[in-house]
Motif scaffolding. Structure first.
Motif, PDB file in Angstrom:
ATOM      1  N   GLY A 180       0.614  15.625   2.608  1.00 11.08           N
ATOM      2  CA  GLY A 180       0.818  15.831   3.963  1.00 11.08           C
ATOM      3  C   GLY A 180      -0.143  15.495   5.112  1.00 11.08           C
ATOM      4  N   PHE A 181      -0.467  14.112   4.116  1.00 12.08           N
ATOM      5  CA  PHE A 181      -1.974  13.141   4.365  1.00 12.08           C
ATOM      6  C   PHE A 181      -1.266  12.203   4.840  1.00 12.08           C
ATOM      7  CE2 PHE A 181      -4.476  16.558   2.982  1.00 12.08           C
ATOM      8  CZ  PHE A 181      -5.171  16.832   4.328  1.00 12.08           C
ATOM      9  N   ASP A 182      -0.034  11.677   5.742  1.00  5.36           N
ATOM     10  CA  ASP A 182       0.322  10.692   5.470  1.00  5.36           C
ATOM     11  C   ASP A 182       0.138   9.467   6.318  1.00  5.36           C
ATOM     12  OD1 ASP A 182       2.618  12.012   3.682  1.00  5.36           O
ATOM     13  OD2 ASP A 182       3.793  12.099   5.092  1.00  5.36           O
ATOM     14  N   ASN A 183      -0.660   9.652   7.289  1.00  2.59           N
ATOM     15  CA  ASN A 183      -1.466   8.594   8.259  1.00  2.59           C
ATOM     16  C   ASN A 183      -2.334   8.023   7.227  1.00  2.59           C
ATOM     17  OD1 ASN A 183       0.383   9.345   9.564  1.00  2.59           O
ATOM     18  ND2 ASN A 183      -0.453  10.748  10.683  1.00  2.59           N
ATOM     19  N   THR A 184      -2.959   9.123   5.801  1.00  2.00           N
ATOM     20  CA  THR A 184      -3.810   8.006   5.419  1.00  2.00           C
ATOM     21  C   THR A 184      -3.210   7.093   4.523  1.00  2.00           C
ATOM     22  OG1 THR A 184      -5.140   9.402   5.749  1.00  2.00           O
ATOM     23  CG2 THR A 184      -6.403   8.211   4.276  1.00  2.00           C
ATOM     24  N   LEU A 185      -4.463   6.053   3.909  1.00  2.00           N
ATOM     25  CA  LEU A 185      -4.247   4.945   2.927  1.00  2.00           C
ATOM     26  C   LEU A 185      -4.441   5.503   1.628  1.00  2.00           C
ATOM     27  CD1 LEU A 185      -4.874   1.502   2.710  1.00  2.00           C
ATOM     28  CD2 LEU A 185      -6.236   2.292   1.027  1.00  2.00           C
ATOM     29  N   GLY A 235     -11.597  10.687   1.114  1.00  2.00           N
ATOM     30  CA  GLY A 235     -11.127   9.926   2.012  1.00  2.00           C
ATOM     31  C   GLY A 235      -9.605  10.761   2.547  1.00  2.00           C
ATOM     32  N   LEU A 236      -8.884  11.484   1.710  1.00  2.00           N
ATOM     33  CA  LEU A 236      -8.050  11.901   2.541  1.00  2.00           C
ATOM     34  C   LEU A 236      -8.335  13.270   3.781  1.00  2.00           C
ATOM     35  CD1 LEU A 236      -6.074  11.891  -0.574  1.00  2.00           C
ATOM     36  CD2 LEU A 236      -5.463  10.821   1.581  1.00  2.00           C
ATOM     37  N   HIS A 237      -9.043  13.983   3.019  1.00  2.00           N
ATOM     38  CA  HIS A 237      -9.602  15.163   4.151  1.00  2.00           C
ATOM     39  C   HIS A 237     -10.434  15.368   4.934  1.00  2.00           C
ATOM     40  CE1 HIS A 237      -7.101  18.293   1.030  1.00  2.00           C
ATOM     41  NE2 HIS A 237      -8.241  16.827   0.062  1.00  2.00           N
ATOM     42  N   GLY A 238     -11.422  14.568   4.418  1.00  2.00           N
ATOM     43  CA  GLY A 238     -12.906  14.667   5.104  1.00  2.00           C
ATOM     44  C   GLY A 238     -14.013  15.690   4.901  1.00  2.00           C
ATOM     45  N   ARG A 250     -10.583   2.931   4.041  1.00  2.00           N
ATOM     46  CA  ARG A 250      -9.157   3.556   4.264  1.00  2.00           C
ATOM     47  C   ARG A 250      -8.792   2.985   5.265  1.00  2.00           C
ATOM     48  NH1 ARG A 250      -7.447   6.268  -0.371  1.00  2.00           N
ATOM     49  NH2 ARG A 250      -9.271   7.037  -1.939  1.00  2.00           N
ATOM     50  N   VAL A 251      -9.210   3.296   6.238  1.00  2.00           N
ATOM     51  CA  VAL A 251      -9.420   3.564   7.648  1.00  2.00           C
ATOM     52  C   VAL A 251      -8.594   2.646   7.902  1.00  2.00           C
ATOM     53  CG1 VAL A 251      -9.655   4.013   9.865  1.00  2.00           C
ATOM     54  CG2 VAL A 251     -10.120   5.983   8.933  1.00  2.00           C
ATOM     55  N   GLU A 252     -10.028   1.007   7.725  1.00  2.00           N
ATOM     56  CA  GLU A 252      -9.382  -0.078   8.335  1.00  2.00           C
ATOM     57  C   GLU A 252      -8.808  -1.364   7.355  1.00  2.00           C
ATOM     58  OE1 GLU A 252     -14.803  -2.708   8.596  1.00  2.00           O
ATOM     59  OE2 GLU A 252     -13.609  -2.850   6.683  1.00  2.00           O
ATOM     60  N   LEU A 253      -8.601  -0.539   5.737  1.00  2.00           N
ATOM     61  CA  LEU A 253      -7.586  -1.431   5.121  1.00  2.00           C
ATOM     62  C   LEU A 253      -6.226  -1.039   6.163  1.00  2.00           C
ATOM     63  CD1 LEU A 253      -8.877  -1.101   1.714  1.00  2.00           C
ATOM     64  CD2 LEU A 253      -8.433  -3.535   2.630  1.00  2.00           C
ATOM     65  N   TRP A 293       1.072  -1.121  -0.228  1.00  2.00           N
ATOM     66  CA  TRP A 293       0.101   0.073  -0.176  1.00  2.00           C
ATOM     67  C   TRP A 293       1.192   1.241   0.160  1.00  2.00           C
ATOM     68  CZ3 TRP A 293      -0.707   3.366   4.673  1.00  2.00           C
ATOM     69  CH2 TRP A 293       0.069   2.815   5.397  1.00  2.00           C
ATOM     70  N   ARG A 294      -0.117   2.083  -0.515  1.00  2.00           N
ATOM     71  CA  ARG A 294       1.216   3.524   0.158  1.00  2.00           C
ATOM     72  C   ARG A 294       0.343   5.000   0.444  1.00  2.00           C
ATOM     73  NH1 ARG A 294       0.576   3.247  -6.278  1.00  2.00           N
ATOM     74  NH2 ARG A 294       2.513   2.862  -7.730  1.00  2.00           N
ATOM     75  N   PRO A 295       1.472   5.319   1.420  1.00  2.00           N
ATOM     76  CA  PRO A 295       0.295   6.583   2.438  1.00  2.00           C
ATOM     77  C   PRO A 295      -0.301   7.602   1.041  1.00  2.00           C
ATOM     78  CG  PRO A 295       2.592   6.078   2.944  1.00  2.00           C
ATOM     79  CD  PRO A 295       2.598   5.176   1.521  1.00  2.00           C
TER      80      PRO A 295
END
Length: 655
Positions: free
Chosen positions: A237-242, A638-641, A272-275, A231-233
């Motif tokens: 700046g949203f490195d904590n998200t898939l 998925g990245l920003h909400g 994204r969060v679950e995966l 997977w890639r982050p």
């Protein structure tokens, strides 16, 4: 734009290309039809002068000649002029048309241009595949039937097949002689990994710039089980998200785990969060493939043990490099083990998916819905009603709060965006009994006092019901319904509409000026694109006067128009909008509605009214910077909400 042909050795004028309609999943059949392979390249007209001078022009009128110099001077027409219609393509080593290689070539060409080099560009070899003849000598062939144009085309010598050749046209009669049907031809096309078929009516004339039923395209879409191998982050700046997944499957001959490409769209925020949480438990230091994937494909990759199986939708499998193209995530397959996942070329026949049933019953939440015509394309790209429903289902968590308790006006497109459209305020006949509605007196220009029974779309079943009506666009007022009556406005909106000669880039500059004024007055403005040409600014408000928002917005709009009358207008008259941005303050009138954030638009592509950051507004340089389609919007959420999540929380008094 394209070069003018006048004065260029008598090169004929450019002809705007005729376009194909999606066939709605039903490939036409019968003796009146002929079939051509659907090509994955750049559509281009080749215009040839009497001395062989050649100009290549894109479907949008852009001059391609400098980019593809090897395709010039390839034909000798003995002093005659001609205009051809065709596709510029690149073939890979496996002998298949490869759009990815064509895109790579374009990137190299742009670098060549940027470097200011004067030598002729030489890139990956290209080929011009001709499928129509529009002019020969002094004679226009536009009014002649397709089969007559093709007959003349096939009489023209093609001296260099490496650079130019004629696309085969397969008639229904020729298929029948080979004991084949059009559907069997389509299956063969799928097995070969081609894009699909174009069916052309043999008696049809060539209609420039029009999309008619005489040319129908059948694109192929497939589903494939895949093994998640990495997977890639997310970026920016949203490195904590898939951000995306790296995919694999087993080679049918050797059993080796091979790389199939990646997928970055189709995920919900929850997925994204679950995966990511699951994959972090499976991390390993190196890739799991038998052969290392291309380095450029796996930048920032984090590898995992190949234990999870998922499913993707894709349009093409390129056999040369073994990659899935145009992928979209569909979800995990807990019923499959990795050992069962075989690469697409393992299938004995790569049959296209059977058409979906015309009517299906589904359960959405605690409601049962009857859906129809899911395979019906609503956009020229083949984006179907099923895709529309899928998008609205995935975007519902962030869209619904913005339309809840607001009467919704639909713009429906029952025959797609190329067909008729109509506004609908009253709840459609046959609406489910459980649908919430609000009966309110009309206050519009067509007469005050008429009672309108508006739908209230405040949960997922209601949203899916609307999408099944082909209600692509959702428009709402700036007030909500409270206890069955019209409430006071709780939102202020400015609709920035670019006049002729301006774009959303100009709107962004005006938006920044408006933002400063609103902040000075104690409001918290947020921005969104309109999904069309312009954008909106919203701010949460509290007021006791329903007319106050329109009056306040008009004052600010007129203030900016007075400061820069050459760039801004607050007047609705179209004659004064040229080269100006119109600040439409009137959408704060209680009788007016505005496109809802996250709503689709009925345009050529499935673009979306998309919330954006102020940094994106400041950095906008081209309209493409602020143009977003469904896949991109889902990925952004998925990245920003929800970038408009604070709209209701930050309300300021407006009197």
């Amino acid at each position: 734009m394209a070069r003018s042909a006048r004065g260029q050795a008598g090169v004929p004028d450019w002809v705007e290309p005729m376009l194909a309609k999606p066939d709605r999943g039903r490939l036409p059949s019968g003796p009146d039809w002929a079939y051509e392979y659907k090509l994955d390249g750049y559509r281009a007209a080749m215009r040839v002068g009497p001395d062989g001078t050649t100009i290549l022009t894109s479907r949008n009128g852009i001059d391609f000649t400098e980019e593809f110099p090897t395709l010039t001077g390839v034909l000798d027409l003995a002093g005659r002029t001609a205009v051809f219609d065709g596709e510029i393509v690149v073939y890979n080593e496996a002998g298949n048309v490869d759009f990815g290689l064509l895109q790579d070539r374009r990137g190299r060409f742009r670098k060549h241009q940027t470097a200011g080099r004067v030598d002729q560009f030489e890139g990956i070899p290209v080929r011009y595949l001709v499928f129509d003849l529009l002019r020969l000598g002094d004679q226009s062939l536009l009014g002649q039937p397709y089969e007559q144009r093709r007959a003349q085309l096939t009489q023209i010598p093609m001296p260099d097949p490496y650079r130019i050749s004629i696309v085969p046209s397969i008639t229904f009669a020729a298929l029948a002689a080979d004991r084949l049907t059009p559907q069997q031809l389509l299956s063969r096309v799928a097995t070969e990994g081609q894009e699909g078929l174009i069916a052309k009516h043999r008696s049809a004339p060539y209609t420039p710039g029009r999309r008619t039923d005489a040319w129908l395209k059948h694109a192929l879409t497939h589903f494939q089980e895949v093994i998640i191998c990495g997977w890639r982050p997310g970026q920016r700046g949203f490195d904590n998200t898939l951000g995306g997944l790296l995919l694999g499957a087993h080679d049918p001959g050797s059993g080796d785990l091979v790389y199939l490409g990646d997928v970055g769209t189709g995920f919900t925020q929850h997925a994204r969060v679950e995966l990511k949480a699951q994959l972090q438990q499976l991390e390993r230091g190196t890739h799991p493939f038998a052969t290392a994937p291309p380095r450029e494909d796996v930048v920032r990759a984090r590898w995992v043990e190949p234990m999870l199986v998922g499913e993707v939708e894709y349009r093409q499998f390129t056999r040369g490099d073994g990659r899935l193209r145009h992928t979209s995530w569909r979800g995990l397959r807990h019923d499959k083990s990795p050992a069962e996942v075989i690469a697409p070329h393992a299938q004995p026949r790569d049959e296209p998916e059977p058409p979906q049933p015309q009517r299906v019953t589904v359960r959405v939440g605690d409601r049962q819905l009857r859906l129809s015509n899911l395979d019906k394309p609503l956009y020229p790209s083949g984006f179907t009603k099923a895709h529309v429903i899928s998008y609205y289902t995935q975007i519902a968590p962030v869209l619904l709060p913005h339309i809840a308790d607001r009467p919704v006006t639909f713009i429906r497109f029952p025959d797609g965006v190329d067909g008729e459209r109509f506004f609908e305020k009253n709840v459609a006949n046959g609406a489910p009994e459980w649908l919430r509605t609000a009966s309110l007196p009309s206050s519009g220009s067509r007469g005050s006092g008429e009672i309108i029974n508006y739908p209230l779309i405040d949960d997922l079943p209601a949203l899916v019901w609307a999408a099944n009506l082909a209600a692509l666009e959702l428009h709402t007022p700036q007030w909500t319904v409270s206890q069955g009556a019209k409430g006071l406005p709780d939102r202020l909106v400015f609709d920035l509409d670019p006049g002729e000669g301006t774009t959303i880039v100009d709107c962004a500059q005006v938006a920044l000026r408006l933002r400063e004024l609103l902040i000075t007055d104690g409001l918290t403005p947020l921005a969104t694109t309109s999904g069309s040409k312009g954008m909106q600014l919203y701010a949460g408000i509290r007021t006791t006067n329903a007319k106050a928002p329109a009056a306040y917005a008009k004052t600010l709009a007129e203030h900016l128009a007075m400061q820069t009358p050459e760039r801004v207008t607050a007047k609705m008259t179209k004659a004064v909008r040229t080269n100006r941005v119109f600040i439409d303050w009137s959408q704060n009138n209680p009788s007016k509605t505005t496109i809802s954030p996250y709503s689709l638009r009925g345009r050529a592509q499935p673009t979306v009214a998309t919330p954006i950051t102020w940094d994106e507004v400041r950095e906008c340089q081209t309209p493409q910077d602020l143009t977003f389609v469904t896949d991109t919007v889902l990925e952004r959420v998925g990245l920003h909400g929800d970038l408009l999540a604070d709209l209701a929380a930050n309300r300021a008094d407006l009197r």
